[in-house]
Design a protein around this motif. Sequence first.
Motif, PDB file in Angstrom:
ATOM      1  N   LYS A  21     -38.546  15.610  48.890  1.00  0.00           N
ATOM      2  CA  LYS A  21     -39.712  15.479  49.771  1.00  0.00           C
ATOM      3  C   LYS A  21     -39.677  14.128  50.473  1.00  0.00           C
ATOM      4  N   ASP A  22     -40.459  14.030  51.540  1.00  0.00           N
ATOM      5  CA  ASP A  22     -40.713  12.737  52.152  1.00  0.00           C
ATOM      6  C   ASP A  22     -41.706  12.013  51.249  1.00  0.00           C
ATOM      7  N   ALA A  23     -41.289  10.919  50.654  1.00  0.00           N
ATOM      8  CA  ALA A  23     -42.123  10.221  49.662  1.00  0.00           C
ATOM      9  C   ALA A  23     -43.450   9.737  50.231  1.00  0.00           C
ATOM     10  N   LEU A  24     -43.514   9.523  51.549  1.00  0.00           N
ATOM     11  CA  LEU A  24     -44.723   8.980  52.158  1.00  0.00           C
ATOM     12  C   LEU A  24     -45.703  10.055  52.632  1.00  0.00           C
ATOM     13  N   SER A  25     -45.295  11.318  52.553  1.00  0.00           N
ATOM     14  CA  SER A  25     -46.101  12.390  53.129  1.00  0.00           C
ATOM     15  C   SER A  25     -47.233  12.825  52.206  1.00  0.00           C
ATOM     16  N   GLU A  26     -48.161  13.605  52.779  1.00  0.00           N
ATOM     17  CA  GLU A  26     -49.270  14.136  51.999  1.00  0.00           C
ATOM     18  C   GLU A  26     -48.782  15.089  50.913  1.00  0.00           C
ATOM     19  N   GLY A  27     -47.643  15.722  51.156  1.00  0.00           N
ATOM     20  CA  GLY A  27     -47.090  16.656  50.175  1.00  0.00           C
ATOM     21  C   GLY A  27     -46.691  15.990  48.876  1.00  0.00           C
ATOM     22  N   ASN A  28     -46.604  14.677  48.899  1.00  0.00           N
ATOM     23  CA  ASN A  28     -46.240  13.924  47.694  1.00  0.00           C
ATOM     24  C   ASN A  28     -47.437  13.140  47.140  1.00  0.00           C
ATOM     25  N   GLY A  29     -48.622  13.440  47.657  1.00  0.00           N
ATOM     26  CA  GLY A  29     -49.807  12.661  47.318  1.00  0.00           C
ATOM     27  C   GLY A  29     -50.305  12.814  45.897  1.00  0.00           C
ATOM     28  N   ASP A  30     -49.878  13.884  45.208  1.00  0.00           N
ATOM     29  CA  ASP A  30     -50.361  14.106  43.841  1.00  0.00           C
ATOM     30  C   ASP A  30     -49.612  13.263  42.813  1.00  0.00           C
ATOM     31  N   LEU A  31     -48.568  12.577  43.247  1.00  0.00           N
ATOM     32  CA  LEU A  31     -47.763  11.774  42.325  1.00  0.00           C
ATOM     33  C   LEU A  31     -48.352  10.372  42.234  1.00  0.00           C
ATOM     34  N   ARG A  32     -49.024  10.078  41.095  1.00  0.00           N
ATOM     35  CA  ARG A  32     -49.716   8.801  40.939  1.00  0.00           C
ATOM     36  C   ARG A  32     -49.538   8.263  39.515  1.00  0.00           C
ATOM     37  N   GLU A  33     -49.386   6.949  39.420  1.00  0.00           N
ATOM     38  CA  GLU A  33     -49.319   6.266  38.125  1.00  0.00           C
ATOM     39  C   GLU A  33     -48.429   7.013  37.126  1.00  0.00           C
ATOM     40  N   ALA A  34     -47.227   7.338  37.592  1.00  0.00           N
ATOM     41  CA  ALA A  34     -46.330   8.168  36.788  1.00  0.00           C
ATOM     42  C   ALA A  34     -45.156   7.401  36.192  1.00  0.00           C
ATOM     43  N   TYR A  35     -44.875   6.185  36.688  1.00  0.00           N
ATOM     44  CA  TYR A  35     -43.642   5.507  36.296  1.00  0.00           C
ATOM     45  C   TYR A  35     -43.904   4.078  35.817  1.00  0.00           C
ATOM     46  N   SER A  36     -43.050   3.636  34.903  1.00  0.00           N
ATOM     47  CA  SER A  36     -43.198   2.280  34.366  1.00  0.00           C
ATOM     48  C   SER A  36     -42.226   1.295  35.005  1.00  0.00           C
ATOM     49  N   LEU A  37     -41.233   1.808  35.755  1.00  0.00           N
ATOM     50  CA  LEU A  37     -40.253   0.932  36.402  1.00  0.00           C
ATOM     51  C   LEU A  37     -39.796   1.568  37.711  1.00  0.00           C
ATOM     52  N   ILE A  38     -39.869   0.803  38.785  1.00  0.00           N
ATOM     53  CA  ILE A  38     -39.374   1.254  40.091  1.00  0.00           C
ATOM     54  C   ILE A  38     -38.372   0.251  40.616  1.00  0.00           C
ATOM     55  N   LEU A  39     -37.223   0.754  41.067  1.00  0.00           N
ATOM     56  CA  LEU A  39     -36.236  -0.061  41.769  1.00  0.00           C
ATOM     57  C   LEU A  39     -35.894   0.678  43.046  1.00  0.00           C
ATOM     58  N   ALA A  40     -35.865  -0.028  44.172  1.00  0.00           N
ATOM     59  CA  ALA A  40     -35.663   0.685  45.427  1.00  0.00           C
ATOM     60  C   ALA A  40     -35.213  -0.229  46.551  1.00  0.00           C
ATOM     61  N   ASN A  41     -34.586   0.397  47.534  1.00  0.00           N
ATOM     62  CA  ASN A  41     -34.243  -0.232  48.809  1.00  0.00           C
ATOM     63  C   ASN A  41     -34.663   0.762  49.892  1.00  0.00           C
ATOM     64  N   PRO A  42     -35.954   0.802  50.216  1.00  0.00           N
ATOM     65  CA  PRO A  42     -36.457   1.828  51.138  1.00  0.00           C
ATOM     66  C   PRO A  42     -36.042   1.570  52.578  1.00  0.00           C
ATOM     67  N   PRO A  43     -36.184   2.593  53.443  1.00  0.00           N
ATOM     68  CA  PRO A  43     -35.821   2.432  54.864  1.00  0.00           C
ATOM     69  C   PRO A  43     -36.616   1.306  55.527  1.00  0.00           C
ATOM     70  N   PHE A  44     -35.938   0.558  56.416  1.00  0.00           N
ATOM     71  CA  PHE A  44     -36.549  -0.608  57.043  1.00  0.00           C
ATOM     72  C   PHE A  44     -37.126  -0.321  58.432  1.00  0.00           C
ATOM     73  N   LYS A  45     -36.507   0.598  59.164  1.00  0.00           N
ATOM     74  CA  LYS A  45     -36.779   0.666  60.603  1.00  0.00           C
ATOM     75  C   LYS A  45     -37.688   1.811  61.013  1.00  0.00           C
ATOM     76  N   GLY A  46     -38.194   2.556  60.056  1.00  0.00           N
ATOM     77  CA  GLY A  46     -38.989   3.719  60.411  1.00  0.00           C
ATOM     78  C   GLY A  46     -40.387   3.358  60.882  1.00  0.00           C
ATOM     79  N   SER A  47     -40.976   4.279  61.637  1.00  0.00           N
ATOM     80  CA  SER A  47     -42.358   4.137  62.073  1.00  0.00           C
ATOM     81  C   SER A  47     -42.968   5.527  62.103  1.00  0.00           C
ATOM     82  N   LEU A  48     -44.085   5.722  61.408  1.00  0.00           N
ATOM     83  CA  LEU A  48     -44.679   7.043  61.269  1.00  0.00           C
ATOM     84  C   LEU A  48     -46.049   7.093  61.918  1.00  0.00           C
ATOM     85  N   ASP A  49     -46.463   8.299  62.291  1.00  0.00           N
ATOM     86  CA  ASP A  49     -47.828   8.502  62.767  1.00  0.00           C
ATOM     87  C   ASP A  49     -48.776   8.475  61.576  1.00  0.00           C
ATOM     88  N   TYR A  50     -49.971   7.970  61.797  1.00  0.00           N
ATOM     89  CA  TYR A  50     -50.955   7.916  60.713  1.00  0.00           C
ATOM     90  C   TYR A  50     -51.207   9.305  60.115  1.00  0.00           C
TER      91      TYR A  50
END
Length: 491
Positions: free
Chosen positions: A259-288
């Motif tokens: 899934k697109d991690a930023l989309s509403e379709g992923n909105g139910d995923l909350r407070e689920a992880y104890s450790l996050i490591l990431a290098n997310p995309p830098f240049k994207g721009s999304l509509d509100y």
Amino acid sequence: MDRRELRSQVDKIWEAFWTGGISNPLTVIEQFTYLLFIRRLDEIQLLEEKKTQFSEGPVTNPVYTEDQKALRWGSFKNMDPEAMFELFTRPQGDLPTVFDHMKELNGRAGIAAKFMKGATFMIPTPRLLDMVAQMIDKIKMDDQDTKGDLYEYLLSKIATAGTNGQFRTPRHIIKMMVEMMEPKRDDTICDPASGSSGFLVGCGEYIKKEHNDWFMEPEFNAHFKGAMFTGIEFDSTMIRIGAMNLMLHGIDTPTLIGKDALSEGNGDLREAYSLILANPPFKGSLDYDSVEPSLLKTAKTKKTELLFVSLMLRLLKTGGRCAVIVPDGVLFGSSKAHKQLRKTLLEDQKLEAVISMPSGVFKPYAGVSTAVLVFTKTNSGGTDHVWFYDMKADGFSLDDKRNKIPDTDIPDILTRFKNLKAEASRERTDQSFLVPFDEIKENDWDLSINRYKEIVYEEVAYASPGEIMAEIEALDKERGEALEMLKGMLR
């Protein structure tokens, strides 16, 4: 297998694809991945068959039925090229193609099988298929380390940036970040922009190296194979590559979310992880409208680099830790959203470290300057001081070639990060130092190291104008004398 020999074999396969007409690096890796997976399917079947030799019973949940024997790697690899190609491209009566069979497994042979449904066979000729299959067959993949090294080297050959600012994080940077965070036995680890799953693999390798004794416990084994690792990735090609990377490193059943991690379709995923490591995309721009609304509460912005940090705060459990790579603009951007995000990290959470990396770290993909942010989700503040480190060398040249060099700050970063109390005595002229919360607040939440670093200028004494003129006149006199001497020699 010797690492140099392994890399030489991969280089030959890579060259075969290129000379055979497949020049896109990502397509080469895709097709290579599919063939590796098909070989792996036969290995899984052989293992299950060995288990039933003593019981004399049938193989439970087989990858291949008896009627599908021709589709197995051990069978078709010995066929002539035309017959092999036919098996890959045309159904034989009720028998599906080798490729269609792989796509229909749907998770019955590890996590990689779950995401093969959309795979496309793009090898154009029988000759190329046969050549590559024979070379892959010669690679000795008896142990997990060899499988992992093979795929890591294959991924390192991606020499073009992906879409939306995505590119592969260098393995040594992943290793540094994992060692800083020191994954615990009960951690639930997530990368919300997982790509080729390098951070998840890095955590798995760290645990195997540093805590191999944990695998003696059935409870930990179940956790490692089940709920410990989660990757979120919207690109179907990358999620297949990431699944294969995990499988070849012995992580067979992670959770991968397409899934697109930023989309509403992923909105139910909350407070689920104890450790996050990431290098997310830098240049994207999304509509509100396309962004999950809770992310906009932290920072109302269209910039993906800010939205991903907001997402990480939502995904983390209270007490959860995060290490994330961000572009430099996140540290000093003057927009309301930039300032609000930094204020949240400092005032509402516990921001621990900002490690500024040189711009060449991500070459040849991009020359952007980046930093690693390390923070803990507390929802109640806790930032007393922030540790800044000015990384100047990472063990590789900072040009497009990225050749290995002896200079690296990474060991020093790891040593100092694990003993931050000792950093209190460091001066602002040093390569690392602590900055108190109040000072950062006074500077409008600016996290750029240059805002706080002090530079000592050495006084340089220059000769007076009169002395310089005298030196010039003396040089002119010497030149004139030398010229007269040369004229005399030529008479």
